[in-house]
Each structure stands twice: as C-alpha cells, then as structure tokens.
Design a protein around this motif. Sequence first.
Motif, PDB file in Angstrom:
ATOM      1  N   LEU A 267      -8.762 -38.432 -35.191  1.00 28.57           N
ATOM      2  CA  LEU A 267      -8.171 -39.362 -36.156  1.00 28.57           C
ATOM      3  C   LEU A 267      -7.970 -40.715 -35.480  1.00 28.57           C
ATOM      4  O   LEU A 267      -7.121 -40.854 -34.592  1.00 28.57           O
ATOM      5  N   ILE A 268      -8.777 -41.697 -35.884  1.00 25.65           N
ATOM      6  CA  ILE A 268      -8.717 -43.048 -35.314  1.00 25.65           C
ATOM      7  C   ILE A 268      -7.914 -43.933 -36.252  1.00 25.65           C
ATOM      8  O   ILE A 268      -8.251 -44.062 -37.436  1.00 25.65           O
ATOM      9  N   ILE A 269      -6.882 -44.561 -35.737  1.00 27.05           N
ATOM     10  CA  ILE A 269      -6.013 -45.407 -36.546  1.00 27.05           C
ATOM     11  C   ILE A 269      -6.125 -46.833 -36.028  1.00 27.05           C
ATOM     12  O   ILE A 269      -5.702 -47.137 -34.908  1.00 27.05           O
ATOM     13  N   GLY A 270      -6.722 -47.696 -36.829  1.00 23.21           N
ATOM     14  CA  GLY A 270      -6.896 -49.078 -36.419  1.00 23.21           C
ATOM     15  C   GLY A 270      -8.169 -49.671 -36.963  1.00 23.21           C
ATOM     16  O   GLY A 270      -9.116 -48.949 -37.322  1.00 23.21           O
ATOM     17  N   GLY A 328      -7.439 -34.968 -31.707  1.00 22.88           N
ATOM     18  CA  GLY A 328      -6.780 -36.109 -31.101  1.00 22.88           C
ATOM     19  C   GLY A 328      -6.368 -37.122 -32.145  1.00 22.88           C
ATOM     20  O   GLY A 328      -7.083 -37.329 -33.133  1.00 22.88           O
ATOM     21  N   VAL A 329      -5.201 -37.740 -31.959  1.00 20.35           N
ATOM     22  CA  VAL A 329      -4.718 -38.830 -32.818  1.00 20.35           C
ATOM     23  C   VAL A 329      -4.710 -40.084 -31.970  1.00 20.35           C
ATOM     24  O   VAL A 329      -3.958 -40.184 -30.991  1.00 20.35           O
ATOM     25  N   LEU A 330      -5.536 -41.058 -32.331  1.00 20.14           N
ATOM     26  CA  LEU A 330      -5.745 -42.260 -31.530  1.00 20.14           C
ATOM     27  C   LEU A 330      -5.131 -43.457 -32.244  1.00 20.14           C
ATOM     28  O   LEU A 330      -5.664 -43.941 -33.256  1.00 20.14           O
ATOM     29  N   ALA A 331      -3.995 -43.942 -31.763  1.00 23.06           N
ATOM     30  CA  ALA A 331      -3.348 -45.127 -32.319  1.00 23.06           C
ATOM     31  C   ALA A 331      -3.902 -46.348 -31.594  1.00 23.06           C
ATOM     32  O   ALA A 331      -3.464 -46.678 -30.486  1.00 23.06           O
TER      33      ALA A 331
END
Length: 415
Positions: A267-270, A328-331
């Motif tokens: 999960l890519i956040i940005g 994975g959670v990528l902030a």
Amino acid sequence: MIRIPDVMRLSLRQRFFRFVAKARVVLNLDVWFPQIPMALAVGLLGVLAILNALPRLTRIFPELAGLAPSASLTQAPLLSALGTVPEAIVGIVLLLMAIGLLFRSRFSWAITLVLAAAMLAMLLHHYGFVWSGVIAYNAAIVMALLVFRRHFAHSSVAAGTLFAAISILLLMSYAVLGSYVLGAGFSPPIMNLVNALYFSVVTMSTVGYGDIVPKSEDARIFVISIIILGITVFATSISAVVVPLVNGRMQRLLMGEKRRSHRSHYLIIGDNALAQNTYRALRARHLSALVLVSVLPERLWMATEDLMIGDATDLDVLRRAGAQYALGVLALRVNDSENAFIILAARELDVPGKTVAAVQNGKHLERLRQIGVDLIISPEVLGGELLALALSGENLAGDAIISKLFTAKAEGAEI
C-alpha cells in the motif's frame, strides 16, 4: 554483501503470500484461473458420466418401440429401463454447467457441486468404497469446488439465461414424457406426442382450456406436479435473468464500479516522485501495489485498478484499501507529520505488514522512531550524505549507502 534492517525481513508466511501474489501477476491468473481448469474438469466429468451410461441407454430403445399410454405408473413398461437415465442427465447438465463456470457463475458452481457430490455418492453406492480412477477424479473435483468457492461469485445475465434455458427444457421434457406415458388416464386419452406437448404448454401456462382433463389418480397427481413446477421454474428463471441485470445497474448507480480486492500487496500512500518510482519498481518486479491518494492526480501514473482515493489516516479507508492484508504500508508523502499520522493509523489497525515512512527533515527522524515505524527512508538526508562522502573522497560502500538510506533501530541482516 548488502545488509538491510532485520525488521524488514518478511516472515515465511508473508513470503509465501508475496510469491503467490507475484505468480498471479506473472501468469495472469486472474484472467483464466480457476474457472477455465474447473470448467474443463467438470466438462470431462460430464463426458465420463455420459459414456458410462451410454451402453445401458441403448437398452431403452427397444422399450420405446413398444411404449403405449397407460393409466398408472405401475403399468408403464418403460420405467423398468430408466434406471440409468439419471446418470446420463447428470452428465449432460454437468456439460452445461461447465459453460457457466467459465463466467464464474455462483449458480453454476452450486449446481455443479450438488451434481458432482450426488454422482460421487452414486458411484460409491454402486462400487462400494473401492477407490477407482473415476471416483478419485470425482472426489478431487468436489474438493476443488469447495476450495475455490470464493472465485465463483458472479451473478451474471449469461448464467441466468443458461439456467432458465436448462430449467425450461428439463421441465418441458418431464411434462411431455409424463403426459404421454400416462395418456390413458386423461379424457380424451393422449395418444401422441403432439397432444402431450399441447397439454403440457396449456397446463404450465395456466390457461386450462378444459378440452383434455385428467381422470385417473396418477394423472391428476402428475398434473399437480407440473403446475407447481411450472410456476416455480418460470418465476425462478425470470428472476435469474432480471435480478443480476437490475443488481448490476443499481450497483453501478449507487456504488460505482466494483473494484477488485487487494491482498498480499504493498500500500503506497503519496503522490510524488518517490511514490511513483516505488510503484513502478514494484510493478516491474511483478509485485502487487495499490496507490492511495487524497485527491485524483492530474496525470495518472498508475493503473486505474491500482488507484484509490481517500484519507489515509481514516481507519475505514485503510480497511477498504486492504491494509490488514498488505505486506507493507508505505507512507511516502512530502509532509513528515502526515506520514507520522498515517503510521499511527496503521498501528491502530494492527497492520501485520511492514510500515515504512519517508522523512524530508532530519530533525523528525527520532520522533518517527518513537511511534514504532519499522523503517524510515530519508532521501533528502541521503543526498546530503552522499554528496559529502563524494566531496571528501571517502569510499561509497554499499553498506554505508544502505545505512544512510534506511534509518531504523534494528540490527542489520545479511541478504
């Protein structure tokens, strides 16, 4: 040998799910698996059932030549030869249901499971618990249908139409054959198939002209059965065709297009250069990734099915994004505070995957460590460190670069 932080090492279970997710992308499994293999297997099972019943079906034809209408079922000479017909019918219906499985039809899956289980029970009853190749193959299909049950959840117009056609065909065959076999129990007697077809259509349509009336007890019971079955089958057939069509349109109107569920993904956040390059690198390695942004980007740099819009600090949004199943959670936003809140939300959701946060300001490194992030990536800090190393003439060793790029408290692990 390059070393990475030990906290980023995936568990054996997570590695397995990552391998499965990667295999689905490489082999394009979502397009053809498991519906095509299951359809072929079920179709072969239907063919085997028909071939097994075919030699015994030939014995019925001499009985057909001497068939005459009777007043009761006990007088019908054909019934003694019909013992093998159910197996042949099961084979034919399995062939038709195999077509429905290609459309991932839930109805076809349910009917196939019932018929395959019934056929397995008949084989075990006939041969006992002596396992043969056909019995093992049948049992394997039943198990596969149960294992892949979640993959057959479509309620499509095509499957509904197939169901309606099969149901009406079987009902008409039952009504015409029964009317002809019990023809002597009607007044006037039904002596040919044309009159049997006429009476069946008039009865199932509830018109009832009254020109042909059942007189014997068996004939009246038979007429009751085709009236009840006729109303049930026609009502069910109409609903099977209309309901999926209406539901599909209502879902598009009220909820928009249905998106595929995300599991074993990143999960890519940005919406910046770091997020874009990370997404492209993951996709190049055939790894599943979902990009979560707060507003629709002016230029789409990800696949449409890999885009989701929402507030990443909202637990409900993270759940819809499949964060609880993510590797994975990528902030990776440009604002350090927003990344910190995203990690806190992920921690509150008890995300099993790894958490990664991007940091633009080196002053915030310690604060991010305190909230429990697994890995901190600091591109801005890395750029300054690499430039200083180059200008000072120091060696740019791989471990040194990795230690500057990824900042975490855990010990390093060799890969």
